[in-house]
Scaffold this active site. Structure first.
Site, PDB file in Angstrom:
ATOM      1  N   GLU A  76      -5.291 -19.610  26.809  1.00 58.59           N
ATOM      2  CA  GLU A  76      -6.245 -18.984  25.861  1.00 58.59           C
ATOM      3  C   GLU A  76      -5.950 -17.746  25.829  1.00 58.59           C
ATOM      4  OE1 GLU A  76     -10.109 -20.875  26.053  1.00 58.59           O
ATOM      5  OE2 GLU A  76     -10.757 -19.571  24.364  1.00 58.59           O
ATOM      6  N   LYS A 254     -18.633 -23.425  29.980  1.00 54.00           N
ATOM      7  CA  LYS A 254     -17.332 -23.605  29.321  1.00 54.00           C
ATOM      8  C   LYS A 254     -16.497 -22.084  29.524  1.00 54.00           C
ATOM      9  CE  LYS A 254     -13.372 -23.807  26.760  1.00 54.00           C
ATOM     10  NZ  LYS A 254     -12.387 -22.439  26.211  1.00 54.00           N
ATOM     11  N   ASP A 270      -6.945 -26.751  43.855  1.00 48.72           N
ATOM     12  CA  ASP A 270      -7.300 -28.050  43.034  1.00 48.72           C
ATOM     13  C   ASP A 270      -8.265 -27.784  41.948  1.00 48.72           C
ATOM     14  OD1 ASP A 270      -8.067 -30.501  42.220  1.00 48.72           O
ATOM     15  OD2 ASP A 270      -7.572 -31.441  44.015  1.00 48.72           O
ATOM     16  N   HIS A 368     -11.322 -12.706  19.281  1.00 48.77           N
ATOM     17  CA  HIS A 368     -10.612 -13.995  19.399  1.00 48.77           C
ATOM     18  C   HIS A 368      -9.274 -14.186  18.264  1.00 48.77           C
ATOM     19  CE1 HIS A 368     -12.179 -17.466  21.943  1.00 48.77           C
ATOM     20  NE2 HIS A 368     -12.750 -16.463  22.068  1.00 48.77           N
TER      21      HIS A 368
HETATM   22  P1  NDP Z   1      -3.665 -29.784  53.943  1.00 47.49           P
HETATM   23  O1  NDP Z   1      -3.594 -31.081  54.043  1.00 47.49           O
HETATM   24  O2  NDP Z   1      -2.395 -29.172  53.450  1.00 47.49           O
HETATM   25  O3  NDP Z   1      -4.234 -29.059  55.195  1.00 47.49           O
HETATM   26  C1  NDP Z   1      -4.241 -27.775  55.554  1.00 47.49           C
HETATM   27  C2  NDP Z   1      -3.194 -27.499  56.587  1.00 47.49           C
HETATM   28  O4  NDP Z   1      -2.881 -25.944  56.594  1.00 47.49           O
HETATM   29  C3  NDP Z   1      -3.662 -27.879  57.961  1.00 47.49           C
HETATM   30  O5  NDP Z   1      -3.511 -29.165  58.180  1.00 47.49           O
HETATM   31  C4  NDP Z   1      -3.219 -26.962  58.620  1.00 47.49           C
HETATM   32  O6  NDP Z   1      -2.015 -27.318  59.464  1.00 47.49           O
HETATM   33  C5  NDP Z   1      -2.707 -25.642  57.934  1.00 47.49           C
HETATM   34  N1  NDP Z   1      -3.224 -24.325  58.272  1.00 47.49           N
HETATM   35  C6  NDP Z   1      -2.674 -23.281  58.517  1.00 47.49           C
HETATM   36  N2  NDP Z   1      -3.473 -22.236  58.952  1.00 47.49           N
HETATM   37  C7  NDP Z   1      -4.905 -22.716  58.826  1.00 47.49           C
HETATM   38  C8  NDP Z   1      -5.850 -22.358  58.858  1.00 47.49           C
HETATM   39  N3  NDP Z   1      -6.055 -21.057  59.116  1.00 47.49           N
HETATM   40  N4  NDP Z   1      -7.093 -23.017  58.803  1.00 47.49           N
HETATM   41  C9  NDP Z   1      -6.697 -24.206  58.237  1.00 47.49           C
HETATM   42  N5  NDP Z   1      -5.741 -25.006  58.178  1.00 47.49           N
HETATM   43  C10 NDP Z   1      -4.637 -23.999  58.369  1.00 47.49           C
HETATM   44  O7  NDP Z   1      -4.652 -29.315  52.704  1.00 47.49           O
HETATM   45  P2  NDP Z   1      -6.177 -29.509  52.767  1.00 47.49           P
HETATM   46  O8  NDP Z   1      -6.730 -30.537  53.835  1.00 47.49           O
HETATM   47  O9  NDP Z   1      -6.986 -28.076  52.271  1.00 47.49           O
HETATM   48  O10 NDP Z   1      -6.485 -30.352  51.271  1.00 47.49           O
HETATM   49  C11 NDP Z   1      -6.192 -29.731  50.040  1.00 47.49           C
HETATM   50  C12 NDP Z   1      -5.144 -30.849  49.284  1.00 47.49           C
HETATM   51  O11 NDP Z   1      -5.885 -31.948  49.418  1.00 47.49           O
HETATM   52  C13 NDP Z   1      -5.070 -30.212  47.739  1.00 47.49           C
HETATM   53  O12 NDP Z   1      -3.757 -30.383  47.564  1.00 47.49           O
HETATM   54  C14 NDP Z   1      -6.138 -31.111  47.040  1.00 47.49           C
HETATM   55  O13 NDP Z   1      -5.566 -31.305  45.729  1.00 47.49           O
HETATM   56  C15 NDP Z   1      -5.675 -32.501  47.790  1.00 47.49           C
HETATM   57  N6  NDP Z   1      -6.796 -33.425  47.783  1.00 47.49           N
HETATM   58  C16 NDP Z   1      -8.005 -33.442  47.312  1.00 47.49           C
HETATM   59  C17 NDP Z   1      -8.959 -34.464  46.993  1.00 47.49           C
HETATM   60  C18 NDP Z   1     -10.247 -34.009  46.358  1.00 47.49           C
HETATM   61  O14 NDP Z   1     -10.522 -32.955  46.150  1.00 47.49           O
HETATM   62  N7  NDP Z   1     -10.799 -35.183  46.042  1.00 47.49           N
HETATM   63  C19 NDP Z   1      -8.480 -35.609  47.554  1.00 47.49           C
HETATM   64  C20 NDP Z   1      -7.265 -35.824  48.274  1.00 47.49           C
HETATM   65  C21 NDP Z   1      -6.517 -34.693  48.341  1.00 47.49           C
HETATM   66  P3  NDP Z   1      -1.862 -27.231  61.083  1.00 47.49           P
HETATM   67  O15 NDP Z   1      -3.180 -26.736  61.623  1.00 47.49           O
HETATM   68  O16 NDP Z   1      -1.272 -28.325  61.583  1.00 47.49           O
HETATM   69  O17 NDP Z   1      -0.949 -25.678  60.919  1.00 47.49           O
END
Ligand code: NDP
Length: 417
Positions: A76, A254, A270, A368
């Site tokens: 937009e 909005k 997300d 706009h």
């Molecule tokens: P991830 O599953 O990617 O988890 C984050 C990962 O980042 C952790 O497992 C961790 O892995 C790593 N990490 C590295 N540094 C850090 C830190 N400092 N703090 C925390 N984690 C760290 O992502 P999310 O759990 O955040 O989930 C987000 C995703 O889920 C988005 O893509 C979303 O679209 C999707 N989603 C959304 C839903 C909803 O909103 N209803 C439902 C299902 C999915 P490690 O510790 O092993 O390095």
């Protein structure tokens, strides 16, 4: 020259010179680098292509005394212009102040056939330590990062028995982390309660709120035709209208989400999770409410406050897979979740300010439609520098398709004669 009057190359150079963008990130943006094919194929099912949108920045948004360049992805044309204008007005008044409550995400595990909810609640409370251990074993890395399951609550919505898990996802948004923990804890509860869980997943509703506030001297709000104190009074009145008129509140919000969605998208987060949480919060009182409210104080200043939940992260999800999101996070200076939440909330507030000021002053169509003229020029086939020339040619005539075609045709005729 103003930033918007520079060429794209000059803008990138200005950001590099100001130390706000690295040479490598500037080169990445200048090259319009697409997603690597394997990444695009992995991020979605049935992938057919890639879908490009422009990335720009809202300039110089001051939040808690720090100046941010806020990356935004939006189609937009007026959104970034309005955000930059709102940021400018806020900066004239000391900028936006923002606060956040701790970043926690909740998971819910719900059972349908609990005959004695009081006994079940007692059981869950007595054995919470065991659930904590299950959660830690399900996601040990988040525990090592100082987060994980923090608390367990029990409630009985309607005929259901619900166990709520309060999880600290640290720098991540946390959906997958919470879901992993929720499914593991649900498996244990299934044994204890002798029945399968109906559902075990995070909720996108959130009680963790970010608040952005700005205090404005009305003298800074005047336009060529309207006095600043009149504008301030009308903004306060328009805000009040949104509290009692859902039709206005929806459009008010909005306008706020114009900025917030664009910044969230650029950051690789997300947008649906954020939208769902924000809209639920707006309707939480039973009447859909404006997310930002404006009022005049006894001394005549205009105070704006925006409050909303923002389920976001600076790692995880698609962020690390999207090179442009990583560039945006660096450019935005999003060093942690709190910074991202506060900058995004401040952006929403100044976006709202710019929209309300235009609405109560000259109306939004003037600005706009000037910006829309370029989109119209593209729609009728203008290419390259024809786009700006057709847009300029539409300045004094109705901005519609027929006139755009006529201006383009005249331009091309001139070129060939
Ligand atoms: P991830 O599953 O990617 O988890 C984050 C990962 O980042 C952790 O497992 C961790 O892995 C790593 N990490 C590295 N540094 C850090 C830190 N400092 N703090 C925390 N984690 C760290 O992502 P999310 O759990 O955040 O989930 C987000 C995703 O889920 C988005 O893509 C979303 O679209 C999707 N989603 C959304 C839903 C909803 O909103 N209803 C439902 C299902 C999915 P490690 O510790 O092993 O390095």
């Amino acid at each position: 020259m103003k930033f918007y009057q520079l060429t794209r190359a000059q803008r990138l150079a200005a950001l590099v010179n100001a130390g706000q963008l690295s040479d490598a990130d500037a080169a990445f943006l200048a090259a319009d680098t697409p997603l690597p094919a394997a990444v695009a194929a992995s991020l979605t099912e049935n992938q057919l292509g890639q879908f490009a949108l422009p990335l720009g920045i809202a300039r110089d948004l001051r939040v808690n005394g720090v100046t941010y360049q806020v990356p935004m992805v939006t189609e937009e044309p007026s959104v970034i212009a309005a955000a930059s204008n709102g940021a400018r007005l806020a900066a004239l008044n000391g900028g936006v102040q923002a606060t956040t409550t701790p970043h926690l995400v909740e998971g819910e595990i719900v059972f349908e056939h609990v005959a004695d909810p009081v006994a079940a609640a007692k059981l869950v409370r007595a054995r919470t330590a065991e659930l904590m251990a299950v959660a830690a074993a399900a996601h040990p890395s988040i525990v090592r990062r100082g987060g994980g399951l923090q608390a367990v609550r029990v409630s009985t919505p309607g005929r259901f028995f619900k166990v709520t898990l309060v999880v600290a996802p640290q720098a991540a948004m946390g959906a997958n982390i919470v879901n992993t923990i929720a499914e593991a804890v649900a498996a244990t509860l299934t044994v204890w309660l002798a029945q399968p869980a109906l559902v075990a997943i995070l909720t996108n509703a959130s009680a963790q709120l970010t608040t952005a506030t700005v205090v404005l001297d009305p003298a800074t709000l005047g336009t060529k035709t309207t006095d600043g104190s009149a504008i301030a009074a009308r903004i306060a009145a328009l805000s009040e209208l949104a509290t009692c008129d859902v039709a206005r509140a929806v459009t008010h919000n909005k306008g706020i989400m114009n900025g917030i969605d664009a910044a969230i998208l650029a950051s690789g987060n997300d947008t649906r999770a954020v939208e769902a949480g924000v809209q639920a919060f707006a309707a939480a009182s039973g009447q859909y409410q404006p997310l930002a409210q404006w009022h005049l104080t006894a001394t005549g200043t205009l105070v704006g406050e925006l409050k909303l939940p923002l389920q976001v992260g600076v790692v995880g999800g698609a962020i690390s897979a999207l090179p442009a999101a990583q560039v945006a996070q660096r450019l935005g200076g999003y060093k942690d979740v709190v910074t991202l939440q506060q900058v995004v909330a401040a952006l929403g507030l100044v976006q709202n300010l710019a929209a309300l000021r235009a609405l109560v002053g000259p109306g939004i169509q003037a600005g706009h439609m000037t910006l829309q003229a370029r989109a119209l020029a593209i729609a009728v086939g203008a290419q390259g520098d024809e786009i700006n020339r057709v847009a300029a040619g539409l300045a004094t005539v109705p901005k519609d398709r027929a006139h755009a075609q006529a201006v383009l045709a005249a331009l091309r005729k001139d070129e060939t004669t």
